[in-house]
Design a protein around this motif. Structure first.
Motif, PDB file in Angstrom:
ATOM      1  N   LYS A 187      18.335 -48.980  61.827  1.00  0.00           N
ATOM      2  CA  LYS A 187      17.547 -47.821  61.435  1.00  0.00           C
ATOM      3  C   LYS A 187      17.995 -46.590  62.207  1.00  0.00           C
ATOM      4  CE  LYS A 187      13.373 -50.489  60.286  1.00  0.00           C
ATOM      5  NZ  LYS A 187      11.939 -50.701  60.584  1.00  0.00           N
ATOM      6  N   SER A 188      18.018 -45.469  61.529  1.00  0.00           N
ATOM      7  CA  SER A 188      18.356 -44.196  62.165  1.00  0.00           C
ATOM      8  C   SER A 188      17.206 -43.227  61.891  1.00  0.00           C
ATOM      9  CB  SER A 188      19.679 -43.649  61.606  1.00  0.00           C
ATOM     10  OG  SER A 188      20.029 -42.435  62.243  1.00  0.00           O
ATOM     11  N   TRP A 189      16.450 -42.960  62.951  1.00  0.00           N
ATOM     12  CA  TRP A 189      15.253 -42.123  62.815  1.00  0.00           C
ATOM     13  C   TRP A 189      15.611 -40.707  62.370  1.00  0.00           C
ATOM     14  CZ3 TRP A 189      10.317 -43.355  62.749  1.00  0.00           C
ATOM     15  CH2 TRP A 189       9.357 -42.330  62.886  1.00  0.00           C
ATOM     16  N   PRO A 190      14.839 -40.082  61.452  1.00  0.00           N
ATOM     17  CA  PRO A 190      13.553 -40.579  60.953  1.00  0.00           C
ATOM     18  C   PRO A 190      13.591 -41.164  59.529  1.00  0.00           C
ATOM     19  CG  PRO A 190      13.700 -38.238  60.538  1.00  0.00           C
ATOM     20  CD  PRO A 190      15.018 -38.635  61.150  1.00  0.00           C
ATOM     21  N   ASP A 191      14.713 -41.049  58.814  1.00  0.00           N
ATOM     22  CA  ASP A 191      14.628 -41.367  57.385  1.00  0.00           C
ATOM     23  C   ASP A 191      15.883 -42.041  56.820  1.00  0.00           C
ATOM     24  OD1 ASP A 191      16.457 -39.317  57.415  1.00  0.00           O
ATOM     25  OD2 ASP A 191      15.151 -37.837  56.495  1.00  0.00           O
ATOM     26  N   THR A 192      16.713 -42.649  57.692  1.00  0.00           N
ATOM     27  CA  THR A 192      17.974 -43.199  57.224  1.00  0.00           C
ATOM     28  C   THR A 192      18.146 -44.648  57.675  1.00  0.00           C
ATOM     29  OG1 THR A 192      19.024 -41.019  57.314  1.00  0.00           O
ATOM     30  CG2 THR A 192      20.498 -42.916  57.240  1.00  0.00           C
TER      31      THR A 192
END
Length: 243
Positions: free
Chosen positions: A101-106
């Motif tokens: 996960k790559s904050w906030p939306d990827t």
């Protein structure tokens, strides 16, 4: 408990402090739950993109995105990485995948594709490691391999060894069969069939290569060569078609 300590526990200041502490703790719990619900609300924190990397030839980034989202709106926080990983690796052409996960939306996904090197028993494909997978093949013609269950890697290694031996003679193996008794049978690109037997199949193939130029001098085309002899070979000829 001494009288002084009892008075301390009963004092208004102490009771007020305890009440205040409980209120703070309850507020923190409520705030945490509120944040959790807010983060999990896909309308407020939607997953905007699934960023796919890796060399893709049979797969598309759209297929991987669909596997992750499962046709539903979802937030990055609500995604279960293990479930997403399993969904991606269940795609026919995925050999291996990694996710983070790559904050906030990827969501970042790295994919290693299956590499098809042969057809296996007509209805499956074989990768370069001898692994079987089920996928639809659209590409250059692949050799067809046949064998009993569990012999996939053996047949693939046999193909590589024998094709390497044939490379100098401009002959290509189009089909390899390994029987239940582990006898080798080949079909070449010129439709010649070679019966190599169970043992010393590399030496027997070399014997065919040595004699092949002589066979070409015959007016008839070769149908098969039986090399299952300690010395020598048997040749089957095709009947000449009327001109």
């Amino acid at each position: 408990m001494s009288e002084a300590n009892t008075e301390k526990w009963r004092s208004p200041g102490f009771i007020a402090g305890v009440i205040f502490l409980c209120a703070v703790l309850l507020a923190l719990v409520f705030a945490g739950q509120t944040v959790m619900r807010w983060l999990q609300d896909e309308q407020k924190v939607p997953l905007k993109q699934v960023l796919v990397s890796g060399e893709l030839t049979q797969l598309s980034a759209k297929e991987i995105d669909k596997a992750v989202r499962n046709d539903t709106a979802v937030s990055l926080f609500a995604i279960d990485v293990d479930d997403a990983h399993q969904a991606i690796e269940s795609l026919p052409w995925v050999y291996q995948a990694s996710i983070r996960k790559s904050w906030p939306d990827t969501l970042k996904v790295y994919v290693v594709e299956q590499v098809a090197v042969a057809h296996w028993n007509e209805d499956m494909l074989l990768n370069q490691y001898g692994g079987v997978f089920d996928a639809f093949w659209q590409g250059d013609e692949l050799p067809s391999l046949y064998g009993p269950g569990g012999s996939e890697l053996t047949v693939l290694q046999g193909l590589k060894a024998m094709q390497g031996l044939l490379n100098g003679s401009d002959l290509t193996i189009t089909e390899v069969s390994l029987s239940e008794r582990y006898a080798w049978h080949l079909k070449l690109s010129n439709d010649i069939q070679l019966r190599l037997g169970r043992t010393e199949f590399i030496d027997r193939l070399q014997r065919f290569i040595d004699v092949y130029p002589l066979l070409l001098k015959n007016e008839k085309a070769v149908a098969y060569v039986d090399l299952r002899y300690d010395t020598g070979l048997a040749v089957g000829w095709r009947e000449k078609t009327p001109s």
